[in-house]
Design an enzyme around this catalytic site. Structure first.
Site, PDB file in Angstrom:
ATOM      1  N   LYS A 157       3.949  -3.205   8.659  1.00 17.22           N
ATOM      2  CA  LYS A 157       2.972  -3.914   7.839  1.00 17.22           C
ATOM      3  C   LYS A 157       2.149  -4.926   8.681  1.00 17.22           C
ATOM      4  O   LYS A 157       2.273  -6.034   8.430  1.00 17.22           O
ATOM      5  CB  LYS A 157       3.629  -4.340   6.367  1.00 17.22           C
ATOM      6  CG  LYS A 157       2.914  -4.660   5.347  1.00 17.22           C
ATOM      7  CD  LYS A 157       3.803  -5.094   4.164  1.00 17.22           C
ATOM      8  CE  LYS A 157       3.019  -5.338   2.919  1.00 17.22           C
ATOM      9  NZ  LYS A 157       2.184  -4.306   2.309  1.00 17.22           N
TER      10      LYS A 157
HETATM   11  N1  PPE Z   1       2.025   1.259   0.985  1.00 17.74           N
HETATM   12  C1  PPE Z   1       0.875   0.361   1.306  1.00 17.74           C
HETATM   13  C2  PPE Z   1       0.116   0.947   2.382  1.00 17.74           C
HETATM   14  C3  PPE Z   1       1.542  -0.701   1.027  1.00 17.74           C
HETATM   15  O1  PPE Z   1       0.348  -1.916   1.269  1.00 17.74           O
HETATM   16  C4  PPE Z   1       2.123  -1.376   0.120  1.00 17.74           C
HETATM   17  C5  PPE Z   1       2.565  -2.578  -0.354  1.00 17.74           C
HETATM   18  C6  PPE Z   1       3.289  -0.126  -0.182  1.00 17.74           C
HETATM   19  C7  PPE Z   1       3.041   0.945   0.271  1.00 17.74           C
HETATM   20  C8  PPE Z   1       4.104  -0.330  -1.128  1.00 17.74           C
HETATM   21  O2  PPE Z   1       5.420  -1.343  -0.547  1.00 17.74           O
HETATM   22  P1  PPE Z   1       6.468  -2.192  -1.078  1.00 17.74           P
HETATM   23  O3  PPE Z   1       5.584  -3.433  -1.761  1.00 17.74           O
HETATM   24  O4  PPE Z   1       7.314  -2.577  -0.323  1.00 17.74           O
HETATM   25  O5  PPE Z   1       6.773  -1.449  -2.299  1.00 17.74           O
HETATM   26  N2  PPE Z   1       1.306  -3.363  -0.487  1.00 17.74           N
HETATM   27  C9  PPE Z   1       1.280  -4.856  -0.835  1.00 17.74           C
HETATM   28  C10 PPE Z   1       0.021  -5.673  -0.329  1.00 17.74           C
HETATM   29  C11 PPE Z   1      -1.067  -5.264  -1.516  1.00 17.74           C
HETATM   30  C12 PPE Z   1      -2.325  -6.071  -1.419  1.00 17.74           C
HETATM   31  O6  PPE Z   1      -3.407  -5.766  -1.842  1.00 17.74           O
HETATM   32  O7  PPE Z   1      -2.254  -7.054  -0.425  1.00 17.74           O
HETATM   33  C13 PPE Z   1       1.970  -5.292  -1.764  1.00 17.74           C
HETATM   34  O8  PPE Z   1       2.176  -4.668  -2.981  1.00 17.74           O
HETATM   35  O9  PPE Z   1       2.141  -6.563  -2.090  1.00 17.74           O
END
Ligand code: PPE
Length: 314
Positions: A157
């Site tokens: 990330k």
């Molecule tokens: N894919 C991506 C690309 C992604 O950014 C997130 C989280 C997820 C999947 C889901 O991951 P998890 O939160 O571990 O279930 N995205 C983060 C950032 C959003 C933003 O706009 O900033 C979030 O949900 O916090």
């Protein structure tokens, strides 16, 4: 965004408006940052951060993958987050830890730039809109493909990687949709701009596997566990675009978005539209896990142990 009093920056609590970086910080020029998104919820045991150690472990992994030595341990960051939430007197908030290459050296090579770390918390409401939880949101298949492991690190990330999500999100919003769905380089369904994706078909739940270049979402893993505990078959396999359109239900999961149905994709209604019955059931149990009302998942909550300024004053 909603401002609070304090931000944790390199080991200290500083006023929100004083949490600044130099314009020549490496991370600003080259995207050399890694971050997390977490949420703390008001639970019967007090404010608690959902799967806090898992998020911090992913932060450490993202940093390692980009050769970024973090000057703090997981436990130090964990404690700092507790102190920050309490110092701001928050009962519920989003949590954004960030590590970035700072000021010191220009040029691509980041190795001589110090690594700074910040943690910010603030109240953040419904990520995909207030109506999303009930009605679902409208998605668009993006013309941008999700980054692949051939050129970046889908499982990390990292700041720079998010230009991919930013392009997809802008395209979908400008076209009048709430969310973008990215395919991977092979044309299989990958994920949303900030969420993982699932379909429900004939009572079975299917989600793309790790090899589809997804972020290994913590909400995704949690919802898979919940679905299996509820007796559903959950399959990780490649998913085609047409399977998405023909699904009975489609939903996305993420920390910011939580669990939200896609009621339409590319102007085609999914199933009956709205939030389907299996999505609604998973949403109910997942939200119970987040808010500490599902005892089975109590271990997922990291209760903030530091007494909050707000509660100390009462
Ligand atoms: N894919 C991506 C690309 C992604 O950014 C997130 C989280 C997820 C999947 C889901 O991951 P998890 O939160 O571990 O279930 N995205 C983060 C950032 C959003 C933003 O706009 O900033 C979030 O949900 O916090």
């Amino acid at each position: 965004m909603e401002q609070v009093d304090l931000i944790w920056h390199n080991g200290e609590l500083v006023a929100w408006e004083d949490a600044k970086v130099h314009v020549l910080s490496h991370g600003l020029h080259y995207g050399t940052s890694v971050f997390e998104g977490e949420r703390a919820y008001e639970t019967p045991r007090g404010p608690a951060i959902f799967r806090h150690r898992d998020h911090l472990a992913r932060l450490l992994q993202s940093a390692q993958l980009y050769y970024m030595p973090l000057p703090y341990t997981l436990e130090e960051l964990r404690t700092a987050t507790h102190e920050l939430i309490a110092a701001n007197g928050l009962r519920e908030c989003y949590v954004r830890p960030l590590a970035y290459r700072g000021y010191g050296q220009m040029g691509i090579n980041p190795l001589d730039c110090e690594v700074s770390v910040s943690i910010a918390v603030w109240p953040w409401g419904a990520y995909l809109g207030d109506a999303a939880k009930k009605q679902g949101v409208r998605g668009k298949i993006s013309s941008w493909r999700r980054i692949t492991g051939e050129s970046l690190i889908p499982h990390a990330k990292a700041g720079g990687q998010y230009l991919n999500s930013v392009l997809a999100k802008i395209e979908s919003v400008k076209a009048g949709y709430e969310e973008a769905i990215l395919l991977d380089s092979r044309g299989f369904v990958c994920e949303g701009s900030g969420e993982n994706i699932f379909i429900v078909r004939d009572g079975e739940i299917v989600t793309p596997p790790q090899t589809a270049s997804i972020l290994d979402g913590i909400s995704r893993k949690s919802v898979m566990t919940i679905a299996r505990d509820l007796g559903y078959v959950v399959i990780e396999r490649d998913l085609t675009r047409s399977e998405l359109m023909l699904a009975d239900e489609v939903f996305v999961t993420g920390t910011a978005a939580e669990l939200v149905a896609l009621c339409e994709i590319d102007d085609q209604k999914i199933g009956q539209g709205g939030t389907g019955p299996i999505t609604a059931e998973l949403q109910r149990v997942f939200e119970g896990a987040l808010r500490g009302t599902e005892p089975r998942y109590a271990d997922w909550l990291d209760v903030v142990e530091v007494p909050s300024r707000a509660s100390a004053a009462t």
